[in-house]
Design a protein around this motif. Structure first.
Motif, short mmCIF file in Angstrom:
data_model
loop_
_atom_site.label_atom_id
_atom_site.label_comp_id
_atom_site.label_asym_id
_atom_site.label_seq_id
_atom_site.Cartn_x
_atom_site.Cartn_y
_atom_site.Cartn_z
N GLU A 5 0.64 -1.34 -0.10
CA GLU A 5 0.12 -0.10 0.26
C GLU A 5 0.48 1.43 0.65
N VAL A 27 -0.09 14.92 -0.73
CA VAL A 27 0.13 13.53 0.09
C VAL A 27 1.08 13.13 1.39
N ASP A 30 -1.30 13.01 7.49
CA ASP A 30 -2.65 12.63 7.70
C ASP A 30 -3.64 13.25 7.26
N GLY A 121 -5.64 10.94 -0.47
CA GLY A 121 -7.08 10.57 -0.59
C GLY A 121 -6.63 8.82 0.74
N ASP A 122 -7.31 7.49 -0.26
CA ASP A 122 -7.58 6.22 0.91
C ASP A 122 -7.34 5.00 -0.64
N THR A 123 -6.34 4.49 0.44
CA THR A 123 -5.72 3.41 -0.57
C THR A 123 -6.41 2.26 0.16
P1 ADP Z 1 -3.35 7.06 6.98
O1 ADP Z 1 -3.84 5.97 8.05
O2 ADP Z 1 -3.33 8.42 7.71
O3 ADP Z 1 -5.26 7.51 6.54
P2 ADP Z 1 -3.09 6.72 4.85
O4 ADP Z 1 -2.08 5.72 4.73
O5 ADP Z 1 -4.40 5.91 4.59
O6 ADP Z 1 -3.13 7.38 5.49
O7 ADP Z 1 -2.63 7.35 3.70
C1 ADP Z 1 -0.89 8.20 3.39
C2 ADP Z 1 -1.38 9.50 3.01
O8 ADP Z 1 -1.13 8.70 1.77
C3 ADP Z 1 -1.81 9.94 3.26
O9 ADP Z 1 -1.50 11.56 3.06
C4 ADP Z 1 -3.23 9.77 2.33
O10 ADP Z 1 -3.93 11.34 1.81
C5 ADP Z 1 -2.43 9.85 1.24
N1 ADP Z 1 -2.86 8.47 -0.04
C6 ADP Z 1 -3.88 7.46 0.39
N2 ADP Z 1 -4.38 6.90 -1.32
C7 ADP Z 1 -3.88 7.91 -2.22
C8 ADP Z 1 -4.84 7.72 -2.88
N3 ADP Z 1 -5.57 6.95 -3.69
N4 ADP Z 1 -4.43 8.95 -3.56
C9 ADP Z 1 -3.79 10.13 -2.99
N5 ADP Z 1 -3.63 9.94 -2.17
C10 ADP Z 1 -3.86 8.81 -0.95
#
Ligand code: ADP
Ligand code: MG
Length: 330
Positions: A5, A27, A30, A121-123
């Motif tokens: 991820e 990106v 948090d 975002g979130d993945t």
């Molecule tokens: P958290 O667990 O704090 O929500 P994540 O590990 O999900 O953080 O995400 C890490 C960083 O990557 C964050 O800044 C988030 O906004 C960014 N991010 C995650 N997925 C995506 C995506 N699909 N597109 C853009 N930014 C993303």
């Protein structure tokens, strides 16, 4: 080895926020930090696209990346807002670099030319779906709304509605694929949000909506929000030659009821018609706002089925839209 991820986010999503200097932090943290300029309102919108509901399984990744941003930019266009920042929540069945390359190619190309920065975002893993949230900027008090239409205003639509719905039907094999169909397929794969038009309509249009569920259905929403009715002239509809060639007798029905066009549908007071912008997008006068309620369709529409547009929770009664054409894909 599939990417994890963290690596996936770094490789595909970390750099797309660099295009605006009002992004303090993109990106990686948090939350993102952005600085709005003074004197603006911030327009916020979010739209999801889900495999099997909004696009057929097997649609190419580039089209999916383009579409998920385009449908959101279209909402900003309809408000007369200028795109600024976006968040992407992506659910993927697996970490597939080739698919992600296609997806980000489609998304980044449109983001760059629209001036919007992907700031976070979130993945997650799961059935394929993408949600984009966008923020746009509009001078205070000047946003276009659905609610400003008044009796006597003229009704206009941009482009050639119905082409995207026909393009989807072509992809699904329920309409033929002569050479003219390629234009329709690309209208479905790569819809063009009417950002310049929406911007130019501020101060000219009295009400505006983007056509996502079907021209007649979305006109009904604009009328309901404005507390007015509308007369829509079938003979005035911009039914394109390509649409007629591919869809035959169903062309007018698709123009009225097909979804996914992302054209702008708007009302203009008579004394502002001369101020309509010339931007290389066809604008067609298709009817008039009247006192009362509801949309009266004046003229003959061939073919079967209601013109009500797509509703995710009332699928039974409303099956003429693009999404209805494909049978059980919803
Ligand atoms: P958290 O667990 O704090 O929500 P994540 O590990 O999900 O953080 O995400 C890490 C960083 O990557 C964050 O800044 C988030 O906004 C960014 N991010 C995650 N997925 C995506 C995506 N699909 N597109 C853009 N930014 C993303
Ligand atoms: Mg966090």
């Amino acid at each position: 080895m599939p990417l994890g991820e963290f690596e996936l986010i770094q490789r595909f999503f970390a750099s797309a926020g660099a295009c605006r200097d009002d992004v303090v932090l993109g990106v990686g943290d948090d939350a993102a930090l952005v600085v709005p300029p003074p004197g603006v309102e911030i327009a916020l919108a979010a739209d999801a696209i889900v495999e099997g509901v909004h696009f057929p399984a097997g649609l190419d990744a580039e089209a999916i990346g383009h579409r998920v941003l385009a449908v959101n930019l279209s909402d900003l266009a309809a408000m007369g807002a200028e795109p600024a920042w976006a968040l992407l929540s992506l659910t993927l069945p697996r970490s597939d670099s080739a698919w992600l390359e296609g997806f980000t190619r489609g998304l980044d190309a449109l983001a760059r030319r629209s001036g919007i920065a992907l700031v976070g975002g979130d993945t997650t893993s799961g059935p394929l779906a993408a949600v984009v949230s966008v923020a746009g900027l509009v001078p205070r008090g000047q946003a276009l709304r659905r609610s400003g239409a008044r009796p006597g205003d003229w009704i206009y639509v941009s482009g050639a509605p119905g082409e995207a719905a026909a393009g989807l039907a072509v992809l699904q094999g329920s309409l033929p694929r002569p050479a003219a169909a390629e234009r329709l397929v690309s209208r479905f794969r790569l819809p063009e949000p009417r950002l310049a038009l929406g911007n130019a309509l501020r101060g000219v249009a009295s009400a505006c909506i983007d056509v996502s569920d079907g021209l007649a259905a979305d006109l009904g929403k604009l009328c309901a929000a404005s507390g007015v009715g509308a007369r829509l002239e079938v003979a005035s509809l911009p039914v394109s030659a390509a649409l007629v060639e591919v869809a035959g007798a169903d062309a007018t029905r698709l123009c009225l009821a097909g979804g996914d066009d992302y054209e702008l549908l708007f009302a203009v007071p008579g004394d502002r018609v001369g101020d309509l912008p010339e931007l290389g997008v066809t604008l067609t006068r298709i009817g008039r706002v009247v006192a009362g309620a509801g949309v009266e369709i004046v003229g003959e529409v061939r073919g079967e089925g209601p013109l009500g547009g797509y509703d995710h929770f009332l699928k039974e009664g409303r099956t003429t839209t693009a999404r209805g054409l494909g049978g059980p894909s919803q």
